[in-house]
Motif scaffolding. Structure first.
Motif, mmCIF file in Angstrom:
data_model
loop_
_atom_site.group_PDB
_atom_site.id
_atom_site.type_symbol
_atom_site.label_atom_id
_atom_site.label_comp_id
_atom_site.label_asym_id
_atom_site.label_seq_id
_atom_site.Cartn_x
_atom_site.Cartn_y
_atom_site.Cartn_z
ATOM 1 N N THR A 1 6.262 3.418 -2.223
ATOM 2 C CA THR A 1 5.850 4.807 -1.345
ATOM 3 C C THR A 1 5.013 5.631 -2.080
ATOM 4 N N VAL A 2 5.297 5.533 -3.512
ATOM 5 C CA VAL A 2 4.631 6.407 -4.326
ATOM 6 C C VAL A 2 3.669 5.550 -5.297
ATOM 7 N N GLU A 3 2.398 6.277 -5.360
ATOM 8 C CA GLU A 3 1.484 5.526 -6.235
ATOM 9 C C GLU A 3 1.198 6.774 -7.540
ATOM 10 N N LEU A 4 0.889 6.344 -8.626
ATOM 11 C CA LEU A 4 0.184 7.357 -9.512
ATOM 12 C C LEU A 4 -1.106 7.314 -9.239
ATOM 13 N N ILE A 5 -1.755 8.626 -9.432
ATOM 14 C CA ILE A 5 -3.257 8.670 -9.129
ATOM 15 C C ILE A 5 -3.756 9.753 -10.141
ATOM 16 N N THR A 6 -4.881 9.560 -10.395
ATOM 17 C CA THR A 6 -5.796 10.748 -10.895
ATOM 18 C C THR A 6 -6.568 11.505 -9.991
ATOM 19 N N PRO A 7 -6.921 12.763 -10.279
ATOM 20 C CA PRO A 7 -7.707 13.348 -9.179
ATOM 21 C C PRO A 7 -9.229 12.886 -9.085
ATOM 22 N N GLY A 8 -9.558 12.110 -10.434
ATOM 23 C CA GLY A 8 -10.795 11.480 -9.820
ATOM 24 C C GLY A 8 -10.651 10.303 -9.218
ATOM 25 N N ASP A 9 -9.623 9.716 -9.171
ATOM 26 C CA ASP A 9 -9.504 8.487 -8.185
ATOM 27 C C ASP A 9 -9.358 8.707 -6.921
ATOM 28 N N MET B 1 0.721 -1.231 0.129
ATOM 29 C CA MET B 1 0.058 0.189 0.132
ATOM 30 C C MET B 1 0.910 1.326 0.158
ATOM 31 N N ALA B 2 0.659 2.093 -0.835
ATOM 32 C CA ALA B 2 1.576 3.351 -1.015
ATOM 33 C C ALA B 2 1.240 4.244 -0.020
ATOM 34 N N ARG B 3 2.149 5.032 0.487
ATOM 35 C CA ARG B 3 2.003 6.004 1.655
ATOM 36 C C ARG B 3 1.549 7.284 0.989
ATOM 37 N N GLY B 4 1.704 7.424 -0.198
ATOM 38 C CA GLY B 4 1.219 8.700 -0.878
ATOM 39 C C GLY B 4 1.125 8.834 -2.453
ATOM 40 N N TYR B 5 0.481 9.901 -3.138
ATOM 41 C CA TYR B 5 0.358 9.659 -4.376
ATOM 42 C C TYR B 5 0.809 10.647 -5.227
ATOM 43 N N LEU B 6 1.163 10.495 -6.457
ATOM 44 C CA LEU B 6 1.615 11.486 -7.413
ATOM 45 C C LEU B 6 0.552 11.503 -8.497
ATOM 46 N N ALA B 7 0.275 12.786 -8.875
ATOM 47 C CA ALA B 7 -0.929 13.129 -9.957
ATOM 48 C C ALA B 7 -0.129 13.664 -11.113
ATOM 49 N N ARG C 1 -12.428 9.933 -5.185
ATOM 50 C CA ARG C 1 -13.501 8.690 -5.012
ATOM 51 C C ARG C 1 -12.847 8.060 -3.820
ATOM 52 N N ALA C 2 -11.506 8.034 -3.444
ATOM 53 C CA ALA C 2 -10.885 7.463 -2.232
ATOM 54 C C ALA C 2 -11.216 8.449 -1.206
ATOM 55 N N PHE C 3 -11.125 9.643 -1.306
ATOM 56 C CA PHE C 3 -10.978 10.697 -0.158
ATOM 57 C C PHE C 3 -12.201 11.621 -0.362
ATOM 58 N N PRO C 4 -13.387 11.282 -0.328
ATOM 59 C CA PRO C 4 -14.494 12.363 -0.721
ATOM 60 C C PRO C 4 -14.654 13.527 0.299
#
Lengths: 531, 248
Positions: A378-386, A1-7, A389-392
């Motif tokens: 540590t880092v996972e790629l994400i989109t703002p939409g994702d 599980m990543a600890r943070g995201y990169l968009a 959804r995960a953190f509404p």
């Protein structure tokens, strides 16, 4: 599980430049160069990643003017011809450079241009928009769009209906090409002013981006800074640009693109080679232009340039991708100590930076995505939409009016070089609103005239013209475009009001400025008068 | 007004060129003298240029010039539009119709216009629903008679402004001709509004300067040179502090 995201967000845009009345038009090369150097190479990166089974999530913004040009038959034909000539030149160059230090690079271009032709014609049947859609459907890209003609919205908000129409046209075009409305919206030049979010909300837009201070200076003060989105009181989410990741890629000094092993942009054979030799590949009037074939590396800070070595540049791209990832890991680990949820680092860039300005950019992106997948967790790629959804649940705050232009506010688009346009743009917008209020259900010739008036207004509003005026290069073309569209609008307005529409002239305008064929002038109706 | 000046210079040059052309015309039919015919004259010039020997191949040829595009100077619409440039500067442009000018003279005497001076009155309307009389404060800017736009140094982020364009009588009486929309300057710093139960991770930002506008490599050069950032101290009108806390 990543600890943070990169968009990662790539914003692709070019102004609508299409001149059917001229066989060769200098400024059409902007599109051709961007297709060869940026759009196709990016699609090829995505293809390779998918082929290798590497999961990734990226956000790509395609401007409505770019979508229109990429799907325009005339421009597709012209690009195909342009590419043929380029391949011909690359073939000649392979011969010319034999036994010189440039030969390897010449072979690289020969291979590259042929690959691009294959991708363009065979893989995507000349329709690159469908290419991007393919990766959307494959769950790799979150595609969003921006204002119809990239109008700089904060300075158009004098007429909110004009901003609404910029959004309405964009959303409509997007739906026609991608099947569903966009979730996110790229505000041209990240230009935000109060009220714009409410208009976006009317069209179901869930999020947009601002520069760092757009979120950071929001009120109340955002708890997580730019490392989590905020909600406008309207409920639309705002993602703020991260400073660090921007600087690493953008900055000419500290940034990667200035590395001495990377390709030098300004040494192009279009300018360097003998006139008689290069003549068939530059503008027919003899104007020297960038061909895209460049043989030197940045080398150093002086004018002395050494030959480009593709292997070194590739190696550097890998090193820089590793460095970027390392910095993000470090940044995210640090942020995690201060946040009770995974931080998101938002890194938006002009897509044309990758490949066009920074030749190795697409390669860097590919290395980065591969490394993120294989080398760390540590880092996972994400989109703002994702992310939403995960953190509404997010903090509510009013974003600070801002842009990502020089000095951070409106000055680039409102300075002595371009301030004169606004008295005309605002007046034209109010007249368009007046027409939409006056004619509720026009049809036939009147409807065509009303729609064309809207097109001319939209084209006059492109932020590109004001930007070009402020930079002081190629000003004449930008001034001409602004004036020409405004005059076309004013003439149509007069004809509509007088009830004597010149059909030949209208048909000529429709042929010349054929953008947004499904536009509906009623999108300009103000809420008070609209039916 | 400057545009008008250039237009006049342009017309003068055109007349000059016309004179030279007639002198060197060699039996061409003389172009009609009326000003409205200038366009056809320009077209003849363009054709004639084509007869000249082609420019040497090395020199980039200048693409053929298309007719000049001229936007209306005025639209006959009374309006004063206020725009935000940045946290410290506003920009206003306006147009006053002849009717409005006549109305002014009708109300204040036939020589009223000439005996008054144009003034921009910049109201600080932060926190109030401005009705013309309840501004927090105001500053007058004397402007030139011919001006039709102005850059206004308000010098204050996060405050609201409204501008009147009016005429000032020698006795100081001010008469409003046009009133602008209300605008608010953006913040230039972190908001002071904190939700007390939340922690702010501000150590990340302390002392950090944000590289506004590093949106393109071409601009990076400019960004480094923006040490002075905003000329805040120059001619910022001194607005009084708000009489009361901004409402709402």
């Amino acid at each position: 599980m990543a600890r943070g995201y990169l968009a990662l967000v790539l914003h692709a845009h070019l102004p609508f430049v299409r001149h059917p009345e001229h066989e060769h038009f200098l400024e059409e090369r902007w599109l051709f160069e961007a297709i060869t150097e940026t759009y196709v190479p990016l699609l090829q990166v995505f293809e390779r990643l998918v082929a290798d089974g590497i999961p990734f999530r990226l956000t790509v913004s395609l401007s409505p003017t770019l979508i229109s040009m990429l799907t325009d038959e005339l421009l597709q034909d012209r690009y195909a011809r342009h590419l043929e000539k380029l391949i011909e030149l690359a073939d000649k160059e392979v011969g010319r450079t034999r036994h010189t230090p440039f030969h390897e690079t010449a072979l690289m271009y020969q291979r590259m241009f042929r690959d691009i032709a294959r991708t363009y014609h065979e893989t995507y049947g000349r329709n690159l928009v469908q290419g991007f859609k393919r990766f959307q459907d494959a769950g790799r890209l979150e595609i969003i769009t921006c204002a119809a003609t990239h109008g700089y919205l904060p300075l158009l908000m004098i007429n909110p209906e004009a901003v609404r129409a910029q959004v309405a046209v964009a959303v409509d075009l997007f739906k026609r090409h991608f099947g569903s409305p966009p979730k996110g919206f790229w505000l041209p030049e990240c230009g935000y002013a109060p009220g714009i979010d409410e208009i976006l909300k009317e069209f179901g837009i869930r999020y947009f981006f601002t520069d760092t201070h757009g979120v950071l200076f929001a009120s109340h003060r955002p708890r997580y800074g730019v490392f989590a989105p905020i909600y406008c009181p309207s409920g639309v989410a705002v993602f703020g640009r991260d400073v660090e990741s921007s600087r690493q890629v953008w900055s000419a000094q500290e940034g990667y693109p200035g590395d001495f092993d990377y390709r030098e942009f300004y040494r192009d054979i279009g300018f360097d080679l003998d006139y008689e030799y290069i003549k068939p590949y530059i503008h027919p009037d003899g104007i020297r232009v960038h061909t895209g074939i460049k043989y030197y590396r940045v080398t150093g800070k002086t004018n002395h340039k050494e030959p480009y070595v593709p292997a070194w540049a590739k190696e550097k791209a890998a090193v820089h991708a590793g460095n970027f990832m390392f910095n993000r890991e470090h940044q995210i680990r640090y942020l995690c100590r201060h946040m009770d949820r995974p931080p998101v680092v938002v890194a938006p860039y002009d897509a044309e930076l990758f490949g066009h300005w920074w030749f190795e950019g697409p390669l860097w992106l590919e290395f980065l995505i591969r490394k993120i997948h294989y080398d760390q967790d540590t880092v996972e790629l994400i989109t703002p939409g994702d992310y939403l959804r995960a953190f509404p649940c997010n903090q509510v705050a009013r974003p600070c009016p801002s842009s990502w232009g020089n000095k951070g506010y409106n000055e680039v688009w409102l300075c002595q070089a371009n301030e004169w346009i606004y008295r005309h743009l605002h007046l034209a917008a109010s007249r368009m609103v007046e027409l939409a209020g006056r004619y509720h259900e026009a049809d036939g010739l009147l409807r065509r005239a009303l729609n064309q008036a809207a097109r001319e207004l939209l084209l006059a509003q492109s932020s590109d013209w004001a930007f070009i005026m402020s930079t002081g290069t190629a000003v004449e073309y930008a001034v001409r475009r602004t004036k020409a569209h405004l005059l076309n609008f004013l003439r149509l307005y007069e004809e509509i009001r007088r009830g004597s529409i010149d059909e030949d002239h209208l048909a000529w305008l429709e042929w010349r400025h054929n953008i947004f064929p499904h536009l509906d002038y009623r999108w300009y109706a103000s809420e008070a008068t609209g039916s | 007004m400057t545009t008008l000046f250039f237009l006049l210079v342009g017309v003068a040059l055109l007349v000059l060129a016309l004179g030279i052309f007639l002198w060197a015309g060699k039996g061409r039919p003389s172009p009609p003298a009326a000003g409205g015919e200038a366009v056809s004259f320009r077209e003849e010039m363009a054709e004639e240029l084509g007869l000249f020997p082609a420019t040497p191949p090395e020199a980039p040829a200048v693409p053929p010039r298309e007719p000049e595009l001229v936007l209306p100077q005025r639209y006959g619409v009374d309006r004063l539009v206020l725009m935000v440039r940045d946290p410290y500067w506003l920009y206003a442009y306006w147009e006053i119709s002849a009717t409005r000018q006549e109305e002014f003279n009708a109300a204040f005497g036939p020589r009223a216009w000439e005996s008054t001076r144009p003034v921009l009155r910049v109201y600080d309307v932060t926190g109030v629903n401005f009705n013309g009389f309840n501004a927090v404060g105001y500053t007058d800017i004397n402007i030139q008679e011919e001006a039709d736009s102005w850059h206004i140094p308000v010098g204050q982020p996060n405050r609201s402004y409204c501008v009147d364009l009016g005429r000032k009588f020698p006795d100081g009486r001010f008469v409003t001709l046009l009133r602008s929309n209300v605008v608010t300057t953006p913040r230039s710093s972190l908001s002071e509004c904190l939700d007390e139960e939340w922690m702010w991770i501000e150590e990340l930002y302390r002392g950090l300067r944000f590289p506004y506008g590093v949106s393109s490599p071409m601009m990076a050069e400019e960004v480094r040179r923006r040490a002075e950032v905003f000329p805040v101290s120059i001619s910022s009108p001194a607005f009084g502090p708000p009489a009361q806390e901004p409402g709402k």
